[in-house]
Design a protein around this motif. Structure first.
Motif, PDB file in Angstrom:
ATOM      1  N   ASN A  55       0.811  -1.219   0.000  1.00 40.23           N
ATOM      2  CA  ASN A  55       0.000   0.000   0.000  1.00 40.23           C
ATOM      3  C   ASN A  55       0.843   1.268   0.000  1.00 40.23           C
ATOM      4  OD1 ASN A  55      -2.662   1.051  -0.078  1.00 40.23           O
ATOM      5  ND2 ASN A  55      -2.501   1.619   2.075  1.00 40.23           N
ATOM      6  N   ARG A  56       1.793   1.364   0.896  1.00 41.50           N
ATOM      7  CA  ARG A  56       2.606   2.582   0.987  1.00 41.50           C
ATOM      8  C   ARG A  56       3.411   2.793  -0.294  1.00 41.50           C
ATOM      9  NH1 ARG A  56       5.852   5.402   4.759  1.00 41.50           N
ATOM     10  NH2 ARG A  56       6.781   7.124   3.588  1.00 41.50           N
ATOM     11  N   ASN A  57       4.059   1.745  -0.785  1.00 50.31           N
ATOM     12  CA  ASN A  57       4.872   1.874  -1.984  1.00 50.31           C
ATOM     13  C   ASN A  57       4.030   2.272  -3.189  1.00 50.31           C
ATOM     14  OD1 ASN A  57       7.390   1.357  -3.620  1.00 50.31           O
ATOM     15  ND2 ASN A  57       5.998  -0.110  -4.571  1.00 50.31           N
ATOM     16  N   SER A  58       2.818   1.731  -3.282  1.00 46.95           N
ATOM     17  CA  SER A  58       1.971   2.061  -4.432  1.00 46.95           C
ATOM     18  C   SER A  58       1.622   3.545  -4.443  1.00 46.95           C
ATOM     19  CB  SER A  58       0.698   1.218  -4.426  1.00 46.95           C
ATOM     20  OG  SER A  58      -0.196   1.641  -3.412  1.00 46.95           O
ATOM     21  N   ASP A  59       1.476   4.124  -3.265  1.00 43.46           N
ATOM     22  CA  ASP A  59       1.177   5.546  -3.166  1.00 43.46           C
ATOM     23  C   ASP A  59       2.389   6.382  -3.586  1.00 43.46           C
ATOM     24  OD1 ASP A  59      -0.683   7.672  -2.259  1.00 43.46           O
ATOM     25  OD2 ASP A  59       0.902   8.049  -0.784  1.00 43.46           O
ATOM     26  N   GLU A  60       3.571   5.926  -3.221  1.00 39.93           N
ATOM     27  CA  GLU A  60       4.797   6.648  -3.573  1.00 39.93           C
ATOM     28  C   GLU A  60       5.137   6.498  -5.054  1.00 39.93           C
ATOM     29  OE1 GLU A  60       6.452   8.562  -1.596  1.00 39.93           O
ATOM     30  OE2 GLU A  60       5.566   8.062   0.351  1.00 39.93           O
ATOM     31  N   ALA A 117      -6.564  -3.321   3.326  1.00 39.17           N
ATOM     32  CA  ALA A 117      -5.145  -3.604   3.119  1.00 39.17           C
ATOM     33  C   ALA A 117      -4.540  -2.699   2.050  1.00 39.17           C
ATOM     34  CB  ALA A 117      -4.952  -5.065   2.741  1.00 39.17           C
ATOM     35  N   SER A 118      -5.233  -2.538   0.922  1.00 37.69           N
ATOM     36  CA  SER A 118      -4.763  -1.644  -0.146  1.00 37.69           C
ATOM     37  C   SER A 118      -5.905  -1.410  -1.115  1.00 37.69           C
ATOM     38  CB  SER A 118      -3.568  -2.229  -0.900  1.00 37.69           C
ATOM     39  OG  SER A 118      -3.226  -1.399  -2.010  1.00 37.69           O
ATOM     40  N   LEU A 119      -6.511  -0.245  -1.024  1.00 31.59           N
ATOM     41  CA  LEU A 119      -7.622   0.065  -1.912  1.00 31.59           C
ATOM     42  C   LEU A 119      -7.170   0.077  -3.365  1.00 31.59           C
ATOM     43  CD1 LEU A 119     -10.488   0.803  -2.466  1.00 31.59           C
ATOM     44  CD2 LEU A 119     -10.006   3.163  -1.775  1.00 31.59           C
ATOM     45  N   SER A 120      -5.982   0.589  -3.640  1.00 26.68           N
ATOM     46  CA  SER A 120      -5.492   0.624  -5.022  1.00 26.68           C
ATOM     47  C   SER A 120      -5.441  -0.771  -5.630  1.00 26.68           C
ATOM     48  CB  SER A 120      -4.099   1.260  -5.079  1.00 26.68           C
ATOM     49  OG  SER A 120      -4.154   2.644  -4.880  1.00 26.68           O
ATOM     50  N   PHE A 121      -4.961  -1.743  -4.858  1.00 26.55           N
ATOM     51  CA  PHE A 121      -4.879  -3.111  -5.374  1.00 26.55           C
ATOM     52  C   PHE A 121      -6.266  -3.669  -5.649  1.00 26.55           C
ATOM     53  CE2 PHE A 121      -4.729  -7.732  -4.740  1.00 26.55           C
ATOM     54  CZ  PHE A 121      -3.733  -8.081  -5.651  1.00 26.55           C
ATOM     55  N   SER A 423       1.556   7.180   7.076  1.00 27.51           N
ATOM     56  CA  SER A 423       0.560   6.575   6.178  1.00 27.51           C
ATOM     57  C   SER A 423      -0.888   6.878   6.535  1.00 27.51           C
ATOM     58  CB  SER A 423       0.742   5.057   6.088  1.00 27.51           C
ATOM     59  OG  SER A 423       1.987   4.740   5.523  1.00 27.51           O
ATOM     60  N   MET A 424      -1.153   7.562   7.635  1.00 29.91           N
ATOM     61  CA  MET A 424      -2.535   7.867   7.966  1.00 29.91           C
ATOM     62  C   MET A 424      -3.138   8.848   6.975  1.00 29.91           C
ATOM     63  SD  MET A 424      -5.117   7.202   9.860  1.00 29.91           S
ATOM     64  CE  MET A 424      -4.401   6.241  11.186  1.00 29.91           C
TER      65      MET A 424
END
Length: 596
Positions: A55-60, A117-121, A423-424
């Motif tokens: 999740n964090r990496n996908s945002d970056e 867990a990861s909305l993008s995924f 990440s919040m």
């Protein structure tokens, strides 16, 4: 930020409130409690171990478009392969096309885990399930044989192509054209925007369901057809064949869900096939949209759970000041902030909104199952009406709730909540889109008033209110629950009266439909959650009286129910007062007077 699926609460909702095993037995799908729990545990492991770390990496990192090809963030392709190989993609698919036929009452819990867990995924797989529904219900046998099993398995993904630059909510303005060909196919030309997963590197083919107009189509929404337009036309052996005449012209650069590709799709005489009857595309698409709106509601729920987990973890660890009632942690330099009343207020607001919404999600999922799987036609029709009533509430309220709960999470973190490394703030950015896509929450509120309340004169809503009123009656004889039941019963009476007032106002003045809609939906949602919290409290009281070995869990349910009724439910009064204020104060001012 880590994510752990709230398995204990999910089991409480599934087994203790809604008897998931009995529900599955009645549907005849062979699932029992042991199997359901096993699936949930495996799902939780997949969500926490494989999806959440992305999740964090996908945002970056975001997505990249080069030479018409979208590259998803690092790790997405591998995780998606596991998603398919482990059978998660086929969870709810029809058995005759390789699906596992899981009911929504079980599947919604896994889907919530993915959202948290990861909305993008999750975005990449979410619309595929809707495409399966639309194709299974409306597609020709030829299209089903060529495309459905691959969509069910997740080898191929699906999209929903509605929006155009000039046509968002108002599909009557749609311009994409579909020209019939001698072989029964169509040539589709036009541009669509905001297409989630329109191009990506996860699946070997992408099947677009596209709204377009035939040459002789009547004007307006009655002249819209639905067409299946694949990226690669299926070959005779079921593999991706010839590349179709469509392309991704651009990807949007967004404030959130940056790991999900949001595409401008150009169709340049692309080959497609009609799904359903000509000029009946909107009805076909609504099969997909109802599922999509329920899933977007779950996105708000998943984001809310993730934000609550992060806030709770931080509040237990962060040391700041001493408690107002005196030192709480004498062995530490300061007390953890969870001892402070205002932090407790935010955490309990998060907890009760999230857990209350989970109960409503399960109830709605059960109706969606019964709409297709109940034994009698009468029961299927009744469940369909109930699901239709609830879908706009689920979509709008859950996504508003997700944004609020994420905002509380940022506030609990204080200054650290504003910093990316924690990440919040990502959760708050990611959740914002959920209030917009698949029909803005204002559109959901209009649907709730126009189609659901005014459509049958409030009959279905009255039946729902009566169901919860009976629950209250059953609890008023129990001393431990009498006060709660009385509060909820009073709100139900107020809700019935307010429903009558809203119907009358809308019949007098059509502007009242828009003026009352948002506040009436919000009012309805808060009272609905109060009913579910009473139901949860009743079950918790049963367990405590039976001498349960999990007394702390059930006592927390009683505390949460009391907090919700005393500190959250009163919001309904403000919504009531606002909507009774009338439409005239909204519409009286001349448009030019808005200028400054």
């Amino acid at each position: 930020m880590s994510y752990q699926a709230p398995l204990r609460d999910m089991r409480f909702v599934l087994h203790e409130l809604f008897d998931a095993a009995g529900h599955c037995e009645r549907l005849g799908n062979g699932l029992d409690r042991e199997l359901i729990d096993g699936v949930l545990e495996e799902a939780a492991a997949f969500a926490a171990g494989e999806v959440a770390p992305l999740n964090r990496n996908s945002d970056e990192e975001g997505c990249r478009l080069e030479n018409g090809q979208v590259s998803t963030p690092k790790g997405f392709a591998e995780a998606y392969r596991q998603y398919v190989d482990n059978g998660w993609a086929s969870m709810t698919g029809p058995v005759e096309y390789g699906g596992q036929g899981f009911p929504q009452l079980v599947a919604f819990a896994f889907h919530e885990m993915l959202m948290g867990a990861s909305l993008s995924f999750r975005v990449y797989s979410g619309l595929t399930e809707g495409a399966v529904l639309a194709l299974h219900k409306h597609g020709s046998e030829t299209l089903k044989q060529q495309y459905l099993s691959k969509l069910v398995s997740g080898q191929w993904t699906g999209t929903m192509c509605l929006t155009e630059p000039q046509a968002g909510t108002d599909l009557a303005l749609l311009r994409t054209r579909a020209e019939p060909q001698a072989d029964g196919s169509y040539k589709v030309s036009g541009s669509k925007i905001f297409i989630s997963g329109g191009e990506q590197d996860l699946s070997e083919n992408i099947v677009h369901l596209v709204l377009a107009r035939l040459p002789d189509a009547p004007a307006g929404v009655k002249g819209i057809s639905l067409l299946l337009v694949p990226k690669f036309i299926a070959a005779a052996d079921g593999t991706p064949g010839e590349r179709n005449s469509l392309s991704c012209g651009a990807i949007e650069h967004k404030m959130g869900i940056k790991g999900a590709s949001t595409c401008v799709m150009n169709f340049d005489g692309a080959t497609g096939w009609l799904v359903g009857e000509a000029n009946q595309g909107l009805a076909c698409m609504f099969t997909m949209m109802n599922d999509a709106r329920f899933q977007v509601g779950l996105q708000g729920l998943g984001i809310g759970e993730a934000a609550f987990q992060g806030a709770l973890r931080y509040a237990r660890e962060r040391l700041q000041s001493r408690g107002l009632a005196g030192v709480q942690a004498p062995d530490k330099a300061a007390d953890p902030i969870i001892v402070h009343p205002d932090v407790r207020r935010m955490l309990l607001t998060q907890k009760t909104l999230v857990e209350g919404s989970r109960m409503l999600a399960a109830y709605t999922a059960r109706q969606l199952d019964l709409e297709h799987g109940a034994e009698s036609a009468e029961a299927r029709k009744a469940a369909g009406k109930r699901a239709a009533l609830l879908i706009p509430i689920v979509k709008a309220f859950f996504t508003d709730m997700g944004q609020e709960v994420a905002s509380h999470g940022v506030q609990v973190y204080g200054g650290h909540g504003f910093i990316r490394e924690w990440s919040m703030e990502q959760l708050m950015r990611d959740s914002r889109i959920t209030q917009l896509y698949e029909g803005t929450n204002g559109i959901q509120a209009l649907d709730y008033i126009r189609r659901k309340l005014l459509g049958d004169g409030g009959a279905e809503l009255s039946a729902l209110q009566a169901e919860f009123s009976a629950l209250c009656d059953a609890q008023t004889t129990r001393p431990a629950l009498k006060e709660m039941a009385t509060v909820v019963q009073a709100r139900l009476g107020e809700w019935r009266e307010l429903s009558t007032q809203v119907i009358a106002a809308c019949q007098r003045d059509p502007q009242e439909i828009g003026a009352t809609s948002v506040d009436f939906l919000q009012y309805s949602a808060y009272v609905l959650l109060a009913g579910f919290w009473l139901q949860a409290a009743a079950r918790a009281q049963d367990a405590l009286e039976a001498g349960s070995g999990e007394a702390a869990f059930y006592q927390a349910k009683l505390h949460s129910a009391e907090f919700y009724l005393r500190r959250v439910l009163p919001r309904a009064s403000a919504h009531r007062e606002v909507l009774l204020g009338g439409a005239d104060c909204l519409m009286a001012m001349d448009e030019g007077s808005f200028a400054f």
